[in-house]
Design a protein around this motif. Structure first.
Motif, short mmCIF file in Angstrom:
data_model
loop_
_atom_site.label_atom_id
_atom_site.label_comp_id
_atom_site.label_asym_id
_atom_site.label_seq_id
_atom_site.Cartn_x
_atom_site.Cartn_y
_atom_site.Cartn_z
N HIS A 52 0.85 -1.19 0.00
CA HIS A 52 0.00 0.00 0.00
C HIS A 52 0.89 1.24 0.00
O HIS A 52 2.01 1.20 0.51
CB HIS A 52 -0.86 0.08 1.27
CG HIS A 52 -2.13 -0.69 1.22
ND1 HIS A 52 -3.17 -0.37 0.38
CD2 HIS A 52 -2.56 -1.74 1.95
CE1 HIS A 52 -4.17 -1.22 0.58
NE2 HIS A 52 -3.81 -2.06 1.52
N ARG A 53 0.35 2.33 -0.50
CA ARG A 53 0.99 3.62 -0.31
C ARG A 53 0.92 3.93 1.17
O ARG A 53 0.00 3.53 1.86
CB ARG A 53 0.28 4.71 -1.10
CG ARG A 53 0.61 4.68 -2.59
CD ARG A 53 -0.07 5.82 -3.29
NE ARG A 53 0.67 7.05 -3.10
CZ ARG A 53 1.29 7.71 -4.06
NH1 ARG A 53 1.24 7.28 -5.30
NH2 ARG A 53 1.95 8.82 -3.79
N MET A 54 1.89 4.67 1.66
CA MET A 54 1.97 4.98 3.08
C MET A 54 0.70 5.69 3.58
O MET A 54 0.21 5.37 4.65
CB MET A 54 3.20 5.83 3.38
CG MET A 54 4.50 5.04 3.29
SD MET A 54 4.73 3.87 4.64
CE MET A 54 5.20 4.99 5.93
N GLN A 55 0.17 6.62 2.80
CA GLN A 55 -1.02 7.36 3.25
C GLN A 55 -2.22 6.43 3.38
O GLN A 55 -2.99 6.52 4.33
CB GLN A 55 -1.35 8.51 2.30
CG GLN A 55 -2.55 9.33 2.74
CD GLN A 55 -2.39 9.93 4.13
OE1 GLN A 55 -1.41 10.59 4.42
NE2 GLN A 55 -3.34 9.67 5.01
N MET A 87 10.10 3.29 -3.44
CA MET A 87 9.52 4.45 -4.10
C MET A 87 8.59 4.00 -5.22
O MET A 87 8.85 3.01 -5.90
CB MET A 87 10.62 5.34 -4.71
CG MET A 87 11.60 5.89 -3.68
SD MET A 87 10.84 6.92 -2.42
CE MET A 87 10.35 8.32 -3.38
N CYS A 88 7.52 4.75 -5.40
CA CYS A 88 6.59 4.49 -6.49
C CYS A 88 7.32 4.75 -7.81
O CYS A 88 7.92 5.81 -7.98
CB CYS A 88 5.38 5.40 -6.36
SG CYS A 88 4.23 5.27 -7.74
N PRO A 89 7.28 3.81 -8.75
CA PRO A 89 8.01 3.99 -10.01
C PRO A 89 7.42 5.10 -10.89
O PRO A 89 8.13 5.66 -11.73
CB PRO A 89 7.91 2.63 -10.69
CG PRO A 89 6.82 1.90 -10.00
CD PRO A 89 6.65 2.51 -8.65
N THR A 90 6.17 5.46 -10.69
CA THR A 90 5.54 6.48 -11.55
C THR A 90 5.34 7.82 -10.85
O THR A 90 5.00 8.79 -11.51
CB THR A 90 4.17 5.98 -12.06
OG1 THR A 90 3.34 5.70 -10.93
CG2 THR A 90 4.34 4.73 -12.92
N ARG A 93 7.12 11.01 -5.48
CA ARG A 93 6.71 11.43 -4.14
C ARG A 93 6.06 10.29 -3.36
O ARG A 93 5.95 10.34 -2.15
CB ARG A 93 5.71 12.59 -4.22
CG ARG A 93 6.31 13.85 -4.83
CD ARG A 93 5.23 14.84 -5.11
NE ARG A 93 4.35 14.27 -6.14
CZ ARG A 93 3.12 14.65 -6.40
NH1 ARG A 93 2.57 15.62 -5.71
NH2 ARG A 93 2.40 14.09 -7.35
N GLY A 94 5.63 9.26 -4.07
CA GLY A 94 4.91 8.15 -3.43
C GLY A 94 5.85 7.11 -2.86
O GLY A 94 6.82 6.71 -3.49
#
Length: 131
Positions: A52-55, A87-90, A93-94
């Motif tokens: 999941h994304r952290m948020q 880190m999110c590849p796209t 900031r994610g």
């Protein structure tokens, strides 16, 4: 004067606190996990790709963003290794958090303790249901 709705809320709140304390104690005693850590592991395990994304993870665990970051850092530490961040590849900031095989194994063991604790609390008792 206490209203019927307030009485129901107080009953539910008392039950929630009782269950949370029992789960916290059992998880700490048997698995060196907090209830919040268990929630994070369970939220990650429940998603088909286990990340999941952290948020989103913060929202699912009912924690602030900073509390989630600290919790994930603890569970990611070398001596723990239950989670991994990347880190999110796209979207640079994610940040994503993913449960590791070690984390899945620990969650499986802890889940049995949670089930046993809940069964012990609720055997022969009705759980409160909100109106």
């Amino acid at each position: 004067m206490t209203t019927n709705l307030e009485t129901r809320w107080q009953t539910l709140d008392h039950e929630w606190q009782t269950v949370s304390r029992a789960l916290e104690h059992a998880l700490n005693t048997h698995h060196d996990l907090s209830l919040s850590e268990y929630r994070v592991l369970a939220a990650l395990e429940a998603k088909h790709d286990h990340h999941h994304r952290m948020q989103v993870l913060a929202d699912l665990a009912g924690l602030s963003q900073s509390a989630t970051t600290r919790l994930v850092a603890r569970l990611e530490a070398q001596d723990c290794g239950l989670l991994a961040r990347y880190m999110c590849p796209t979207d640079r900031r994610g940040v994503y958090t993913e449960i590791t095989p070690t984390g899945l194994a620990k969650l499986t063991r802890a889940r049995q303790t949670v089930q046993d604790t809940l069964a012990g609390l609720w055997t022969g008792r009705d759980t409160p249901t909100p109106a």
